[in-house]
Design a protein around this motif. Structure first.
Motif, short mmCIF file in Angstrom:
data_model
loop_
_atom_site.label_atom_id
_atom_site.label_comp_id
_atom_site.label_asym_id
_atom_site.label_seq_id
_atom_site.Cartn_x
_atom_site.Cartn_y
_atom_site.Cartn_z
N MET A 1 0.82 -1.38 0.17
CA MET A 1 0.18 0.45 -0.16
C MET A 1 0.42 1.28 -0.25
SD MET A 1 -2.61 0.96 2.90
CE MET A 1 -4.55 1.39 2.90
N PRO A 2 1.22 2.41 -0.70
CA PRO A 2 1.66 3.73 -0.84
C PRO A 2 1.39 4.37 0.18
CG PRO A 2 -0.46 3.51 -2.73
CD PRO A 2 -0.11 2.70 -2.08
N ARG A 3 2.06 4.79 0.50
CA ARG A 3 2.02 5.71 2.04
C ARG A 3 1.72 7.44 1.42
NH1 ARG A 3 7.24 6.65 5.03
NH2 ARG A 3 5.66 7.00 6.70
N ILE A 4 0.92 8.09 2.07
CA ILE A 4 0.00 9.20 1.50
C ILE A 4 1.02 10.91 1.35
CG2 ILE A 4 -1.72 10.52 1.83
CD1 ILE A 4 -2.29 7.81 0.46
N HIS A 5 0.88 10.96 0.75
CA HIS A 5 2.01 12.38 0.31
C HIS A 5 0.67 13.57 1.42
CE1 HIS A 5 5.83 10.92 -2.04
NE2 HIS A 5 4.73 10.28 -1.60
N ALA A 6 0.68 14.82 1.32
CA ALA A 6 0.44 16.22 1.70
C ALA A 6 0.77 16.93 1.50
CB ALA A 6 -0.36 15.42 3.25
N ILE A 7 0.02 18.45 1.09
CA ILE A 7 0.03 19.44 1.24
C ILE A 7 -0.70 19.92 2.25
CG2 ILE A 7 -0.08 21.96 -0.12
CD1 ILE A 7 0.43 20.34 -2.94
N GLU A 8 -0.68 20.58 2.74
CA GLU A 8 -0.98 21.36 4.49
C GLU A 8 -0.90 22.95 4.24
OE1 GLU A 8 0.26 16.51 6.42
OE2 GLU A 8 1.64 18.80 7.01
N LEU A 9 -1.76 23.05 5.72
CA LEU A 9 -1.83 24.36 5.83
C LEU A 9 -1.17 24.78 7.52
CD1 LEU A 9 -2.74 27.04 4.90
CD2 LEU A 9 -4.72 26.83 5.31
N ALA B 1 -2.77 12.26 -0.85
CA ALA B 1 -2.82 11.71 -2.19
C ALA B 1 -1.29 9.85 -2.88
CB ALA B 1 -3.32 11.58 -4.08
N PRO B 2 -1.58 9.12 -3.19
CA PRO B 2 -0.88 8.28 -3.28
C PRO B 2 0.82 8.73 -3.47
CG PRO B 2 -2.34 7.04 -3.76
CD PRO B 2 -2.95 8.75 -3.68
N ALA B 3 0.64 10.56 -4.70
CA ALA B 3 1.82 10.78 -5.35
C ALA B 3 0.93 12.74 -5.02
CB ALA B 3 1.72 10.10 -6.40
N LEU B 4 2.41 13.50 -5.37
CA LEU B 4 1.87 14.46 -5.67
C LEU B 4 3.30 15.23 -6.43
CD1 LEU B 4 1.21 15.48 -2.37
CD2 LEU B 4 -0.47 15.85 -4.67
N TRP C 1 4.23 17.27 2.80
CA TRP C 1 5.09 16.50 3.54
C TRP C 1 5.15 14.73 2.16
CZ3 TRP C 1 6.95 13.73 6.74
CH2 TRP C 1 6.76 12.20 7.72
N ASP C 2 6.28 14.19 2.25
CA ASP C 2 7.22 13.34 1.85
C ASP C 2 7.09 12.44 2.46
OD1 ASP C 2 8.12 11.43 0.17
OD2 ASP C 2 8.88 13.08 -0.80
N PRO C 3 5.88 11.23 2.49
CA PRO C 3 6.74 10.35 3.90
C PRO C 3 7.59 9.37 3.52
CG PRO C 3 4.78 9.80 2.07
CD PRO C 3 4.77 11.40 1.61
N GLU C 4 7.96 9.00 1.94
CA GLU C 4 9.07 8.33 1.51
C GLU C 4 10.24 9.07 2.48
OE1 GLU C 4 6.88 8.63 -1.75
OE2 GLU C 4 6.16 6.90 -0.77
N ALA C 5 10.21 10.44 1.78
CA ALA C 5 11.87 10.72 2.57
C ALA C 5 11.52 11.09 3.62
CB ALA C 5 12.27 11.93 2.07
N GLU C 6 10.76 11.66 4.21
CA GLU C 6 9.97 11.57 6.10
C GLU C 6 10.54 12.85 6.03
OE1 GLU C 6 10.78 8.09 8.77
OE2 GLU C 6 9.65 7.16 7.76
#
Length: 164
Positions: free
Chosen positions: A1-9, A50-53, A154-159
């Motif tokens: 299952m892919p980790r979820i990327h995010a853009i946040e405020l 989303a799974p990718a941004l 937020w980039d979950p792969e690079a943390e």
């Protein structure tokens, strides 16, 4: 299952303190809290996940939402998301212009994690339904204002998180 990327405020320091006090109150009561989620965890409102941004999504977020910052939002009611174990959140009332901009951003991102947009700040995850009354007692019912000042990625792969 892919980790979820995010853009946040993200709110300013005073707004972060408001949320962290609630995280701390839950922890002090022996309840689950987002207080100890790691160095990259900061109070935030997720705009899109989303799974990718890609870079185009970051540029679009800056274009649509960056021009609206800083903006005041109201952290109001409490909501429960989920099933047997719930996520406890504060619902965030946002200006109409921000809501429209976020929906425009989300419309351009494939495979968005959830349809629509429910602006909220997460207080805790995986709370047993039997612990919800205690959590509500700890949190109280006061509204608060947050000054949202930054968009981050937020980039979950690079943390890592990075300001846009």
């Amino acid at each position: 299952m892919p980790r979820i990327h995010a853009i946040e405020l993200v709110p300013d320091a005073a707004g972060c303190d408001v949320v962290r006090r609630e995280w701390q109150a839950l922890r002090d009561a022996g309840l689950p809290s987002w207080l100890d989620r790691g160095a990259t965890n900061t109070p935030h409102v997720t705009l899109v996940a989303a799974p990718a941004l890609g870079p185009q999504d970051e540029e679009r977020a800056t274009e649509l939402i960056g021009t609206l910052l800083p903006t005041e939002v109201r952290v109001a009611g409490i909501a429960l998301l989920g099933g047997n174990r719930v996520t406890l959140v504060r619902v965030v009332d946002v200006p109409d212009e921000l809501a429209r901009a976020v929906l425009d951003l989300r419309a351009d991102v494939p495979y968005v994690q959830h349809p629509g947009w429910l602006p909220h700040v997460t207080l805790a995850r995986r709370i047993s339904r039997s612990d919800v009354p205690a959590a509500l007692e700890v949190l109280g019912h006061d509204d608060a204002s947050l000054r949202m000042t930054m968009i981050r990625r937020w980039d979950p792969e690079a943390e890592i998180v990075r300001e846009l």
